[in-house]
Design an enzyme around this catalytic site. Sequence first.
Site, mmCIF file in Angstrom:
data_model
loop_
_atom_site.group_PDB
_atom_site.id
_atom_site.type_symbol
_atom_site.label_atom_id
_atom_site.label_comp_id
_atom_site.label_asym_id
_atom_site.label_seq_id
_atom_site.Cartn_x
_atom_site.Cartn_y
_atom_site.Cartn_z
ATOM 1 N N GLU A 18 0.854 -1.190 0.000
ATOM 2 C CA GLU A 18 0.000 0.000 0.000
ATOM 3 C C GLU A 18 0.897 1.250 0.000
ATOM 4 O O GLU A 18 1.940 1.272 0.684
ATOM 5 C CB GLU A 18 -0.848 -0.041 1.290
ATOM 6 C CG GLU A 18 -1.778 1.124 1.508
ATOM 7 C CD GLU A 18 -2.508 1.018 2.869
ATOM 8 O OE1 GLU A 18 -2.073 0.217 3.732
ATOM 9 O OE2 GLU A 18 -3.507 1.732 3.049
ATOM 10 N N VAL A 38 -0.233 -2.225 10.628
ATOM 11 C CA VAL A 38 0.328 -1.832 11.916
ATOM 12 C C VAL A 38 -0.210 -2.723 13.043
ATOM 13 O O VAL A 38 0.457 -2.927 14.046
ATOM 14 C CB VAL A 38 0.071 -0.341 12.229
ATOM 15 C CG1 VAL A 38 0.878 0.538 11.305
ATOM 16 C CG2 VAL A 38 -1.402 0.019 12.124
ATOM 17 N N LYS A 74 -9.523 2.001 -1.924
ATOM 18 C CA LYS A 74 -9.728 1.341 -0.623
ATOM 19 C C LYS A 74 -11.130 1.617 -0.058
ATOM 20 O O LYS A 74 -11.543 2.770 0.074
ATOM 21 C CB LYS A 74 -8.654 1.853 0.353
ATOM 22 C CG LYS A 74 -8.597 1.144 1.687
ATOM 23 C CD LYS A 74 -7.378 1.633 2.476
ATOM 24 C CE LYS A 74 -7.154 0.882 3.767
ATOM 25 N NZ LYS A 74 -5.894 1.299 4.435
ATOM 26 N N CYS A 126 -5.065 -3.354 2.638
ATOM 27 C CA CYS A 126 -4.771 -3.362 4.078
ATOM 28 C C CYS A 126 -6.017 -3.575 4.935
ATOM 29 O O CYS A 126 -6.552 -4.662 4.980
ATOM 30 C CB CYS A 126 -4.004 -2.085 4.451
ATOM 31 S SG CYS A 126 -3.033 -2.348 5.972
HETATM 32 C C1 ACM Z 1 -3.950 0.210 7.151
HETATM 33 O O1 ACM Z 1 -5.052 0.006 6.670
HETATM 34 N N1 ACM Z 1 -2.975 0.732 6.460
HETATM 35 C C2 ACM Z 1 -3.672 -0.165 8.552
#
Ligand code: ACM
Length: 266
Positions: free
Chosen positions: A40, A171, A111, A144
């Site tokens: 990402e 994370v 996203k 992510c």
């Molecule tokens: C994330 O979605 N980059 C934690």
Amino acid sequence: MNVAFIQFAPRFGEVRRNLDTAERLALEKAADADLIVLPELFSTGYLFLSRSEAFDLSEPFPGGPTGDSLARIASRLDAAVVGGMAERAGEKVYNSAALVRPDGSFEIYRKSHLFLDEKDYFDRSDGPIRAVDAAGSRIGMMICFDWYFPEVCRVLTVQGARVICHPANLVLPHAPEAMRTRSLENRVFTITANRSGADRRGGRELSFIGMSQVTAPDGTVLTRAPEEGEHVAVVEIDPRAAEDKRITAKNNLLEDRRPELYGDLL
Ligand code: ACM
């Protein structure tokens, strides 16, 4: 089909340097891959401090340096390449995954589920979530934190995706194990390309957990990178294994669903 992830630690704001690193790692270490996944926001880094910073570092796709770099890798290696980027569209800026095929044709996924401060810096996607054809198979993209929402992987599966590309800047510690479940409950392959290292800016620090991986439709981890450092893995998979949705002799994970009982989901 050979699939690859490229894990590395982008430097915040150093777009040219990050693109050069990604290109070098792809050409040196993923030359026999048919499908390559990068993290990402691999060209910009992650820890933006304001929306204007995200906007200033964003680029149109195609037609910006990140899209050009993905296209160069795709054509040099005759592979489909997926990577995360800050995508500018008019006055909007999206946290997106771009896919480029060797012939230069492309797809974009924005996203669906923004994480924490991303909600302040990026615009909310209107979709779609859509499986696409690439690398001789049917591919889905999620980014992510989308892993936390099993609907994303499921809708891609219903659309026929066999391989889920998952650029990430993880994370929280749970995703590598959770992605095994996404894989198992949908009988798909997943490729999580996470970054390593940390972004330190404005008195803040975010560390990323590495552990990029490829999972198989039975939930096994085919390969997993360490938490730190640069790692490229190329894994041979047979995407046809993701076509078999049988769980037992009498159960099929798509046919046994009971949508008439799931109304509250909608
Ligand atoms: C994330 O979605 N980059 C934690």
